[in-house]
Design a protein around this motif. Structure first.
Motif, mmCIF file in Angstrom:
data_model
loop_
_atom_site.group_PDB
_atom_site.id
_atom_site.type_symbol
_atom_site.label_atom_id
_atom_site.label_comp_id
_atom_site.label_asym_id
_atom_site.label_seq_id
_atom_site.Cartn_x
_atom_site.Cartn_y
_atom_site.Cartn_z
ATOM 1 N N VAL A 17 0.858 -1.118 -0.043
ATOM 2 C CA VAL A 17 0.142 -0.197 -0.020
ATOM 3 C C VAL A 17 0.775 1.022 -0.022
ATOM 4 O O VAL A 17 0.649 2.041 -0.625
ATOM 5 C CB VAL A 17 -1.081 -0.007 1.109
ATOM 6 C CG1 VAL A 17 -1.868 0.991 1.471
ATOM 7 C CG2 VAL A 17 -1.947 -1.148 0.811
ATOM 8 N N VAL A 18 1.893 1.200 0.760
ATOM 9 C CA VAL A 18 2.743 2.445 0.841
ATOM 10 C C VAL A 18 3.532 2.640 -0.471
ATOM 11 O O VAL A 18 3.503 3.742 -1.030
ATOM 12 C CB VAL A 18 3.876 2.160 2.054
ATOM 13 C CG1 VAL A 18 4.966 3.365 1.935
ATOM 14 C CG2 VAL A 18 3.128 2.390 3.178
ATOM 15 N N GLU A 19 3.899 1.632 -1.112
ATOM 16 C CA GLU A 19 4.646 1.640 -2.516
ATOM 17 C C GLU A 19 3.447 2.217 -3.501
ATOM 18 O O GLU A 19 3.986 3.070 -4.260
ATOM 19 C CB GLU A 19 5.151 0.245 -2.866
ATOM 20 C CG GLU A 19 5.882 0.411 -4.296
ATOM 21 C CD GLU A 19 7.146 1.509 -4.152
ATOM 22 O OE1 GLU A 19 7.495 1.868 -5.077
ATOM 23 O OE2 GLU A 19 7.637 1.217 -3.027
ATOM 24 N N GLN A 20 2.410 1.577 -3.327
ATOM 25 C CA GLN A 20 1.361 2.207 -4.492
ATOM 26 C C GLN A 20 1.141 3.668 -4.141
ATOM 27 O O GLN A 20 0.872 4.356 -4.924
ATOM 28 C CB GLN A 20 0.079 1.364 -4.141
ATOM 29 C CG GLN A 20 -1.177 1.690 -5.194
ATOM 30 C CD GLN A 20 -0.744 1.418 -6.605
ATOM 31 O OE1 GLN A 20 -0.022 0.542 -6.942
ATOM 32 N NE2 GLN A 20 -1.331 2.378 -7.520
ATOM 33 N N LEU A 21 1.135 4.028 -2.860
ATOM 34 C CA LEU A 21 0.621 5.463 -2.639
ATOM 35 C C LEU A 21 1.950 6.247 -3.137
ATOM 36 O O LEU A 21 1.648 7.444 -3.512
ATOM 37 C CB LEU A 21 0.574 5.802 -1.157
ATOM 38 C CG LEU A 21 -0.814 5.110 -0.549
ATOM 39 C CD1 LEU A 21 -1.159 5.260 0.741
ATOM 40 C CD2 LEU A 21 -2.108 5.857 -1.162
ATOM 41 N N ARG A 22 3.257 5.870 -3.090
ATOM 42 C CA ARG A 22 4.023 6.670 -3.414
ATOM 43 C C ARG A 22 4.205 6.677 -4.929
ATOM 44 O O ARG A 22 4.620 7.840 -5.566
ATOM 45 C CB ARG A 22 5.550 5.927 -3.018
ATOM 46 C CG ARG A 22 5.848 6.081 -1.554
ATOM 47 C CD ARG A 22 7.059 5.434 -1.140
ATOM 48 N NE ARG A 22 7.468 5.659 0.057
ATOM 49 C CZ ARG A 22 8.187 4.899 1.103
ATOM 50 N NH1 ARG A 22 8.607 3.749 0.459
ATOM 51 N NH2 ARG A 22 8.487 4.991 2.092
ATOM 52 N N VAL A 23 3.869 5.603 -5.555
ATOM 53 C CA VAL A 23 3.634 5.797 -7.137
ATOM 54 C C VAL A 23 2.708 6.724 -7.553
ATOM 55 O O VAL A 23 2.740 7.710 -8.366
ATOM 56 C CB VAL A 23 3.497 4.484 -7.410
ATOM 57 C CG1 VAL A 23 2.895 4.589 -8.996
ATOM 58 C CG2 VAL A 23 4.557 3.550 -7.547
ATOM 59 N N GLU A 24 1.569 6.855 -6.853
ATOM 60 C CA GLU A 24 0.525 7.540 -7.199
ATOM 61 C C GLU A 24 0.877 9.260 -6.849
ATOM 62 O O GLU A 24 0.310 9.849 -7.533
ATOM 63 C CB GLU A 24 -0.814 7.191 -6.489
ATOM 64 C CG GLU A 24 -1.281 5.929 -6.803
ATOM 65 C CD GLU A 24 -2.665 5.395 -6.156
ATOM 66 O OE1 GLU A 24 -3.167 6.332 -5.262
ATOM 67 O OE2 GLU A 24 -3.146 4.251 -6.380
ATOM 68 N N ALA A 25 1.448 9.545 -5.806
ATOM 69 C CA ALA A 25 2.110 10.749 -5.340
ATOM 70 C C ALA A 25 2.886 11.068 -6.356
ATOM 71 O O ALA A 25 2.946 12.486 -6.487
ATOM 72 C CB ALA A 25 2.666 10.812 -3.969
ATOM 73 N N SER A 26 3.665 10.271 -6.991
ATOM 74 C CA SER A 26 4.785 10.973 -7.853
ATOM 75 C C SER A 26 4.231 11.023 -9.483
ATOM 76 O O SER A 26 4.915 11.691 -10.073
ATOM 77 C CB SER A 26 5.933 10.015 -7.889
ATOM 78 O OG SER A 26 5.617 8.734 -8.283
ATOM 79 N N MET A 27 3.246 10.769 -9.468
ATOM 80 C CA MET A 27 2.364 11.076 -10.947
ATOM 81 C C MET A 27 2.213 12.461 -11.094
ATOM 82 O O MET A 27 1.843 13.199 -10.356
ATOM 83 C CB MET A 27 1.110 10.093 -10.965
ATOM 84 C CG MET A 27 1.173 8.763 -11.185
ATOM 85 S SD MET A 27 -0.260 7.911 -11.067
ATOM 86 C CE MET A 27 -0.628 7.969 -13.088
ATOM 87 N N LYS A 28 2.617 12.865 -12.410
ATOM 88 C CA LYS A 28 2.518 14.167 -12.921
ATOM 89 C C LYS A 28 0.961 14.370 -13.224
ATOM 90 O O LYS A 28 0.385 13.497 -13.830
ATOM 91 C CB LYS A 28 3.298 14.412 -14.242
ATOM 92 C CG LYS A 28 3.320 15.922 -14.629
ATOM 93 C CD LYS A 28 4.025 16.059 -16.096
ATOM 94 C CE LYS A 28 3.767 17.513 -16.447
ATOM 95 N NZ LYS A 28 4.277 17.734 -18.051
#
Length: 72
Positions: A17-28
């Motif tokens: 979940v943390v990794e998924q949230l990091r990916v979503e937060a880094s999206m332009k």
């Protein structure tokens, strides 16, 4: 033993979940107004080939009934 199995599973799930949230937060991201303008422009450019707007020629329509139904 079941307590350790559940805790390691929940730790793995939390890491995912943390990794998924990091990916979503880094999206332009782009602003909504820009996205809407691009969508309207795309729709206007492709409106001539849109079968929902122009219809389908009867000769090219595979769903057209072969026979008409008549009620007496």
């Amino acid at each position: 033993m079941t307590g350790k199995g559940c805790s390691s599973n929940s730790v793995l799930q939390a890491r995912w979940v943390v990794e998924q949230l990091r990916v979503e937060a880094s999206m332009k991201r782009i602003k909504i107004s820009i996205a809407v303008a691009q969508l309207v422009q795309y729709c206007q450019e492709h409106s001539r080939s849109d079968p929902l707007l122009t219809g389908i020629a009867t000769s090219a329509n595979p769903f057209k009934d072969k026979k008409t139904c008549m009620l007496l």
